[in-house]
Each structure stands twice: as structure tokens, then as C-alpha cells.
Scaffold this motif. Structure first.
Motif, PDB file in Angstrom:
ATOM      1  N   SER A  96       0.843  -1.191   0.000  1.00  0.00           N
ATOM      2  CA  SER A  96       0.000   0.000   0.000  1.00  0.00           C
ATOM      3  C   SER A  96       0.882   1.246   0.000  1.00  0.00           C
ATOM      4  O   SER A  96       1.835   1.340   0.764  1.00  0.00           O
ATOM      5  CB  SER A  96      -0.911   0.004   1.223  1.00  0.00           C
ATOM      6  OG  SER A  96      -1.653   1.196   1.283  1.00  0.00           O
ATOM      7  N   ARG A  97       0.558   2.184  -0.876  1.00  0.00           N
ATOM      8  CA  ARG A  97       1.256   3.479  -0.990  1.00  0.00           C
ATOM      9  C   ARG A  97       0.179   4.552  -1.058  1.00  0.00           C
ATOM     10  O   ARG A  97      -0.272   4.929  -2.137  1.00  0.00           O
ATOM     11  CB  ARG A  97       2.124   3.532  -2.254  1.00  0.00           C
ATOM     12  CG  ARG A  97       3.101   2.368  -2.423  1.00  0.00           C
ATOM     13  CD  ARG A  97       4.209   2.441  -1.386  1.00  0.00           C
ATOM     14  NE  ARG A  97       5.237   1.440  -1.596  1.00  0.00           N
ATOM     15  CZ  ARG A  97       5.329   0.306  -0.911  1.00  0.00           C
ATOM     16  NH1 ARG A  97       4.423   0.005  -0.016  1.00  0.00           N
ATOM     17  NH2 ARG A  97       6.311  -0.534  -1.130  1.00  0.00           N
ATOM     18  N   ALA A  98      -0.287   5.000   0.095  1.00  0.00           N
ATOM     19  CA  ALA A  98      -1.477   5.843   0.153  1.00  0.00           C
ATOM     20  C   ALA A  98      -1.148   7.300   0.447  1.00  0.00           C
ATOM     21  O   ALA A  98      -0.360   7.608   1.341  1.00  0.00           O
ATOM     22  CB  ALA A  98      -2.433   5.317   1.208  1.00  0.00           C
ATOM     23  N   THR A 118      -8.365   9.737   0.296  1.00  0.00           N
ATOM     24  CA  THR A 118      -7.165   8.899   0.322  1.00  0.00           C
ATOM     25  C   THR A 118      -7.100   8.105  -0.974  1.00  0.00           C
ATOM     26  O   THR A 118      -8.067   7.445  -1.358  1.00  0.00           O
ATOM     27  CB  THR A 118      -7.193   7.933   1.521  1.00  0.00           C
ATOM     28  OG1 THR A 118      -7.270   8.689   2.726  1.00  0.00           O
ATOM     29  CG2 THR A 118      -5.957   7.058   1.546  1.00  0.00           C
ATOM     30  N   ASP A 120      -4.646   5.270  -3.054  1.00  0.00           N
ATOM     31  CA  ASP A 120      -3.569   4.295  -2.898  1.00  0.00           C
ATOM     32  C   ASP A 120      -2.905   4.052  -4.248  1.00  0.00           C
ATOM     33  O   ASP A 120      -3.527   3.501  -5.161  1.00  0.00           O
ATOM     34  CB  ASP A 120      -4.113   2.990  -2.325  1.00  0.00           C
ATOM     35  CG  ASP A 120      -3.008   2.066  -1.849  1.00  0.00           C
ATOM     36  OD1 ASP A 120      -1.900   2.101  -2.423  1.00  0.00           O
ATOM     37  OD2 ASP A 120      -3.254   1.311  -0.895  1.00  0.00           O
ATOM     38  N   LEU A 127      -9.244   5.070  -1.976  1.00  0.00           N
ATOM     39  CA  LEU A 127      -9.697   4.230  -0.870  1.00  0.00           C
ATOM     40  C   LEU A 127     -10.900   4.803  -0.151  1.00  0.00           C
ATOM     41  O   LEU A 127     -11.847   4.089   0.155  1.00  0.00           O
ATOM     42  CB  LEU A 127      -8.557   4.037   0.145  1.00  0.00           C
ATOM     43  CG  LEU A 127      -7.319   3.335  -0.362  1.00  0.00           C
ATOM     44  CD1 LEU A 127      -6.294   3.207   0.747  1.00  0.00           C
ATOM     45  CD2 LEU A 127      -7.664   1.974  -0.935  1.00  0.00           C
TER      46      LEU A 127
END
Length: 162
Positions: A96-98, A118, A120, A127
Motif C-alpha cells: 500500500s502506498r497511500a 485517500t 492508494d 480508498l
């Protein structure tokens, strides 16, 4: 700590804080996948000024496929009460790279508009998204809002009295 503010109206501020923690396991083979230390964590907060802060947090489990988390962000506050928050977090092993962005906008002294989202980049999907309005009183604040969470495909309605 440091003092900030105009002469005669100074206040003491924790300019920079760092919290560190770890857990030790006397019998690592029985309790912690063979690692003597785990749950390595930190929290860092740096007040660059009275209205600007930088924050970071992270944790690490040293065993294979252990959780790894890193987050860093910034808060900017204006004199009218408007706040902008942005943060980026990395969570592994789920890739995950949010990026989270939020704004609390003061419409007037009594009403605030709150918007956050948000996205991701790890899974290329938004998200969550939230929109709410808050009536701020002297003793009580009342919020009404809506949200959408794409992970569970759920719309939500928010009503809060604080």
C-alpha cells in the motif's frame, strides 16, 4: 521546548518530540518467530512554527513477512481556523502506498467544511472520500457528513455530537 509568541504573550511549546519503543522476547523461538526484538516503533513531531507541523511515524517487525509501516505528513493551519493536512504512508507486505489530503475550511465562525480523500498508488484506487459540515458552538459541535469507502464498497452517513 521553546517559547513562541509576541513579547508578553509567549507560550512554551514542545518544539520537537521523538518517541521510540521496542519489545524484547526472552525466549524468541517460542514467542516471536526466532527474533529477540520486535515491534520497533517511532513517532516524531516537529513544530516548525505555531501553525506548521511535520510528523512521521513507523514500525517494523524484523521477521520474514513482518509488518512494515512508514508515514510522514504535514499540517498547515491558517489564522482563520482553516487547516490543510497531507500525509503519505507505506504499508508492507500489502504493498500500500497511500496519499491522504484533508481540508477543514472555516466557512464562518460557526460553520466548518471538512473534506478528505485517500488514494492508494499501490493498488491504483481511491480508498476513501469524506465530506462533512460542522456547526461549532461554545460547548457543543454537531457534524453531519457522508463518506464512501471503496475497499468495502460502502457509503456512510455521519452524525456526531461532540
Amino acid at each position: 521546548q521553546t517559547k513562541r509568541g509576541f513579547q508578553g504573550a509567549e507560550h512554551i511549546l514542545d518544539w520537537m518530540t521523538l518517541d521510540l519503543s521496542a519489545s524484547a522476547f526472552p525466549d524468541p523461538d517460542a514467542d516471536n518467530y526466532g527474533e529477540p526484538v520486535s515491534f520497533l516503533e517511532y513517532n516524531f513531531l516537529w513544530h516548525l512554527g505555531d501553525r506548521t507541523s511535520v510528523t512521521s511515524a513507523g514500525w517494523y517487525d524484523p521477521f520474514d513477512q513482518g509488518a512494515r509501516f512508514l508515514a510522514f505528513g504535514a499540517n498547515f493551519t491558517r489564522t482563520d481556523g482553516t487547516t490543510l493536512f497531507t500525509a503519505y504512508r507505506i504499508t508492507d507486505p500489502v504493498n500500500s502506498r497511500a496519499l491522504t489530503v484533508g481540508v477543514n475550511y472555516a466557512l464562518s465562525r460557526k460553520y466548518q467544511l471538512n473534506v478528505s480523500s485517500t488514494y492508494d498508488f499501490g493498488i491504483s484506487e481511491a480508498l476513501s472520500n469524506q465530506l462533512s459540515i460542522t456547526r461549532v458552538g461554545t460547548d457543543v459541535s454537531v457534524s453531519l457528513g457522508v463518506s464512501y469507502n471503496s475497499i468495502v464498497k460502502n457509503f456512510g452517513l455521519q452524525f456526531a455530537v461532540v
